[in-house]
Design a protein around this motif. Structure first.
Motif, short mmCIF file in Angstrom:
data_model
loop_
_atom_site.label_atom_id
_atom_site.label_comp_id
_atom_site.label_asym_id
_atom_site.label_seq_id
_atom_site.Cartn_x
_atom_site.Cartn_y
_atom_site.Cartn_z
N VAL A 96 0.85 -1.20 0.00
CA VAL A 96 0.00 0.00 0.00
C VAL A 96 0.89 1.25 0.00
O VAL A 96 1.78 1.38 0.83
CB VAL A 96 -0.94 0.02 1.23
N LEU A 97 0.64 2.13 -0.93
CA LEU A 97 1.43 3.35 -1.08
C LEU A 97 0.61 4.56 -0.63
O LEU A 97 -0.58 4.66 -0.95
CB LEU A 97 1.83 3.55 -2.54
N LEU A 98 1.25 5.46 0.10
CA LEU A 98 0.65 6.76 0.41
C LEU A 98 1.49 7.81 -0.31
O LEU A 98 2.69 7.94 -0.04
CB LEU A 98 0.66 7.02 1.92
N ILE A 99 0.87 8.50 -1.24
CA ILE A 99 1.61 9.48 -2.04
C ILE A 99 1.00 10.87 -1.83
O ILE A 99 -0.19 11.08 -2.04
CB ILE A 99 1.61 9.09 -3.53
N ILE A 100 1.85 11.77 -1.38
CA ILE A 100 1.44 13.15 -1.07
C ILE A 100 2.09 14.05 -2.11
O ILE A 100 3.31 14.05 -2.26
CB ILE A 100 1.89 13.54 0.35
N PHE A 101 1.28 14.79 -2.83
CA PHE A 101 1.83 15.61 -3.91
C PHE A 101 1.21 17.01 -3.88
O PHE A 101 0.11 17.22 -3.35
CB PHE A 101 1.62 14.96 -5.27
N GLU A 102 1.92 17.96 -4.47
CA GLU A 102 1.49 19.35 -4.47
C GLU A 102 1.18 19.81 -5.89
O GLU A 102 1.86 19.41 -6.84
CB GLU A 102 2.58 20.25 -3.88
N SER A 103 0.18 20.60 -6.03
CA SER A 103 -0.10 21.41 -7.23
C SER A 103 -0.54 20.62 -8.46
O SER A 103 -1.61 20.86 -9.00
CB SER A 103 1.11 22.26 -7.63
N ARG A 104 0.29 19.68 -8.93
CA ARG A 104 0.08 19.10 -10.25
C ARG A 104 -0.97 18.00 -10.26
O ARG A 104 -0.69 16.87 -9.83
CB ARG A 104 1.40 18.57 -10.80
N PRO A 105 -2.18 18.26 -10.78
CA PRO A 105 -3.22 17.22 -10.82
C PRO A 105 -2.89 16.09 -11.78
O PRO A 105 -3.38 14.96 -11.60
CB PRO A 105 -4.47 17.98 -11.25
N ASN A 120 -0.23 -2.45 -6.79
CA ASN A 120 -0.19 -1.84 -5.46
C ASN A 120 -1.50 -1.15 -5.11
O ASN A 120 -2.19 -0.61 -6.00
CB ASN A 120 0.93 -0.80 -5.39
N GLY A 121 -1.84 -1.13 -3.82
CA GLY A 121 -2.94 -0.30 -3.34
C GLY A 121 -2.45 1.13 -3.18
O GLY A 121 -1.24 1.37 -3.04
N LEU A 122 -3.35 2.10 -3.19
CA LEU A 122 -2.91 3.50 -3.26
C LEU A 122 -3.81 4.43 -2.46
O LEU A 122 -5.03 4.37 -2.54
CB LEU A 122 -2.89 3.95 -4.73
N LEU A 123 -3.16 5.31 -1.70
CA LEU A 123 -3.82 6.45 -1.06
C LEU A 123 -3.17 7.72 -1.59
O LEU A 123 -1.95 7.84 -1.59
CB LEU A 123 -3.66 6.39 0.46
N LEU A 124 -3.97 8.67 -2.04
CA LEU A 124 -3.48 9.90 -2.65
C LEU A 124 -3.91 11.12 -1.84
O LEU A 124 -5.06 11.22 -1.42
CB LEU A 124 -4.02 10.04 -4.08
N LYS A 125 -2.97 12.05 -1.64
CA LYS A 125 -3.32 13.34 -1.02
C LYS A 125 -2.71 14.45 -1.87
O LYS A 125 -1.50 14.63 -1.92
CB LYS A 125 -2.78 13.42 0.41
N GLY A 126 -3.57 15.17 -2.58
CA GLY A 126 -3.11 16.27 -3.41
C GLY A 126 -3.21 17.60 -2.68
O GLY A 126 -3.80 17.70 -1.60
N GLY A 127 -2.64 18.63 -3.30
CA GLY A 127 -2.67 19.96 -2.71
C GLY A 127 -4.07 20.56 -2.77
O GLY A 127 -4.84 20.30 -3.68
#
Length: 408
Positions: A96-105, A120-127
C-alpha cells in the motif's frame, strides 16, 4: 488480479479520461482562477494548469503502461542451491502506497496508473489548490474500476488533517512518497516510521566547458531553463568555465537567457565579474524564469560545486572531460550534451512516473513501475513423480524443503 485484468482497467481509465476531458478542464480552470485570486505564485499556478492536449497525453501514457510486459511475478534470478532444489527471486508489489503531492493534478493520474499496473494499493493526497481537479480525476478513474475490485483500490485523502494519522499506520501502509519541495519531504520523514522515498530540492546544474560547441550550449541551456521553468528538472544553476568569460561565450549565453525573459543572479565570482545581483544561495530552487550563474576554473571545480543532486549536465566536445563528469557527479541523472528536461519518466520509456527520486535507497531517478516493486524469494524442489513418470515443481517452505532435500 491477472495482468490482463489490470491492463483492461487501465485501458478503461484512458477512455474515460478522454470522454470526460471537457469536464476535467472546466474543474481545472476553476482551480486556476481561485489560485490566481488567492495570489499564489506563478510557478504554482503553472504546475496546476492542465494545458491543451494534456488529458490526451495522459491517456496515451496510460495505454503504454497497459501494453507493457507484466511487471509482477517475473523471475529475476533462478539459482540451484543443491541438486533439484531451486530458489527463484521474483518481482512483487510493495503493498500500500501513500503518495502526497502538491499542485500538479496530472500527477494523480500518472501515480494511479502506475499503482494499478504494478499491483499496489494507493492512497493519494493532493494539494488544496487542485481540489476540484483532483476530485474529478479521482471520480473518472474510480468509475473505470470494476465494482468487484472496489474504488478503494485508489483512495483520495480529502483533508490535510488526516495525514498525521495516516503516517502512524506503519502496519498498514508500506511506503510514503512525498512529491514536493525539500521542506515537505523533511517534514514527512520526521513524522513517520514508514519508509519514505523522496527527493531533495530540484537544483539542476548545467556546466558549460571551455570546449563546448556554443550553438549546442545555447540550445541546451535555453531548453533546460525555459521549456518548463516550474518543473523539478529545470536548470537552476549555470556553471561556466572561466575561459568563456574572455572569449565572450558567457556573455552570449546571458543575452540568450535575457531575451527569453530570464532573471539572472550571480555567484560570488560571476556577480563581481559581470556586475550581476548576487544570489542569496546556491540551494534556492527558483521554479520560475530565474537562475544563478557562477564561473568555475575547470571541470574539477564544477564537479566539486555540484557533488550530488537531481539532474546535472555537461556541455563539452572533449570526450575525456565528459567521461570524468559523468562518472564523478553523484546525481540521480547525469547527461552529456542534453537538456536536464530529458530526466522524465515518459521520455525514459517508463510510460509515466511517480516522481524523481534522489535517494540512494531502493529507487533513484524517475520512478516508474519498477520503482514500485520489491522482490520475494520462492524455494522449490523439483521432485520425481513415480505415478506420472515426469518431473514437477513443488513450492515449499524452506523448512519443509530442507527436510525433503534427500528425496529423489
Amino acid at each position: 488480479m491477472s495482468s490482463q485484468e489490470r491492463s483492461k482497467i487501465l485501458l478503461n481509465i484512458a477512455d474515460a479520461l478522454e470522454a470526460s476531458e471537457k469536464l476535467i478542464i472546466a474543474e481545472n480552470e476553476a482551480d486556476i482562477a481561485e489560485a490566481q485570486q488567492a495570489g499564489y505564485e506563478k510557478s504554482l499556478v503553472s504546475r496546476l494548469a492542465l494545458k491543451p492536449g494534456k488529458v490526451s497525453s495522459l491517456a496515451k501514457s496510460i495505454r503504454i503502461l497497459a501494453d507493457m510486459e507484466e511487471p509482477t511475478g517475473q523471475v529475476l534470478k533462478r539459482t540451484e542451491l543443491s541438486q533439484g532444489f531451486i530458489l527463484e527471486k521474483m518481482s512483487s508489489p510493495l503493498g500500500v502506497l501513500l503518495i502526497i503531492f502538491e499542485s500538479r493534478p496530472d500527477a494523480l493520474v500518472q501515480i494511479a496508473a502506475l499503482a494499478i499496473r504494478s499491483g499496489n494499493g494507493l492512497l493519494l493526497k493532493g494539494g488544496k489548490e487542485a481540489k476540484r481537479s483532483n476530485a474529478i480525476l479521482h471520480k473518472v478513474i474510480t468509475s473505470a474500476i470494476p465494482e468487484n475490485v472496489g474504488e478503494g483500490l485508489v483512495g483520495l485523502v480529502a483533508s490535510r488533517e488526516d495525514i498525521p494519522e495516516l503516517l502512524k499506520l506503519d502496519d498498514v501502509i508500506d511506503l510514503v512518497i512525498p512529491r514536493g519541495g525539500n521542506k515537505l519531504v523533511s517534514q514527512i520523514k520526521a513524522s513517520t516510521k514508514i519508509p519514505v522515498l523522496g527527493h531533495s530540492d530540484g537544483i539542476c546544474h548545467v556546466y558549460v566547458d571551455k570546449s563546448a560547441d556554443m550553438v549546442k550550449a545555447k540550445q541546451i541551456v535555453l531548453d533546460s531553463k525555459t521549456d518548463y521553468p516550474a518543473a523539478c528538472n529545470a536548470m537552476e544553476t549555470l556553471l561556466v568555465h572561466t575561459e568563456l568569460v574572455n572569449t565572450g561565450g558567457l556573455n552570449e549565453l546571458i543575452v540568450e537567457l535575457q531575451i527569453k525573459g530570464v532573471t539572472i543572479y550571480g555567484g560570488s565570482r560571476a556577480s563581481s565579474l559581470l556586475n550581476l545581483p548576487e544570489a542569496s544561495s546556491f540551494h534556492h530552487e527558483y521554479s520560475s524564469l530565474a537562475c544563478t550563474i557562477e564561473v568555475v576554473d575547470d571541470v574539477y571545480a564544477a564537479i566539486d560545486h555540484i557533488h550530488h543532486g537531481h539532474t546535472d549536465c555537461i556541455i563539452t566536445e572533449d570526450h575525456d572531460i565528459a567521461e570524468m563528469f559523468l562518472h564523478q557527479v553523484d546525481s540521480a541523472a547525469v547527461f552529456h550534451n542534453a537538456s536536464t528536461r530529458f530526466c522524465d519518466g515518459f521520455r525514459f520509456g517508463l510510460g509515466a512516473e511517480v516522481g524523481i527520486s534522489t535517494s540512494r535507497i531502493h529507487a533513484r531517478g524517475p520512478v516508474g513501475v519498477e520503482g514500485l516493486l520489491t522482490t520475494r524469494c520462492v524455494d522449490g524442489v523439483e521432485a520425481w513423480s513415480c505415478k506420472q513418470n515426469q518431473f514437477c515443481t513443488v513450492e515449499l517452505r524452506r523448512d519443509d524443503a530442507m527436510r525433503l532435500s534427500g528425496f529423489a
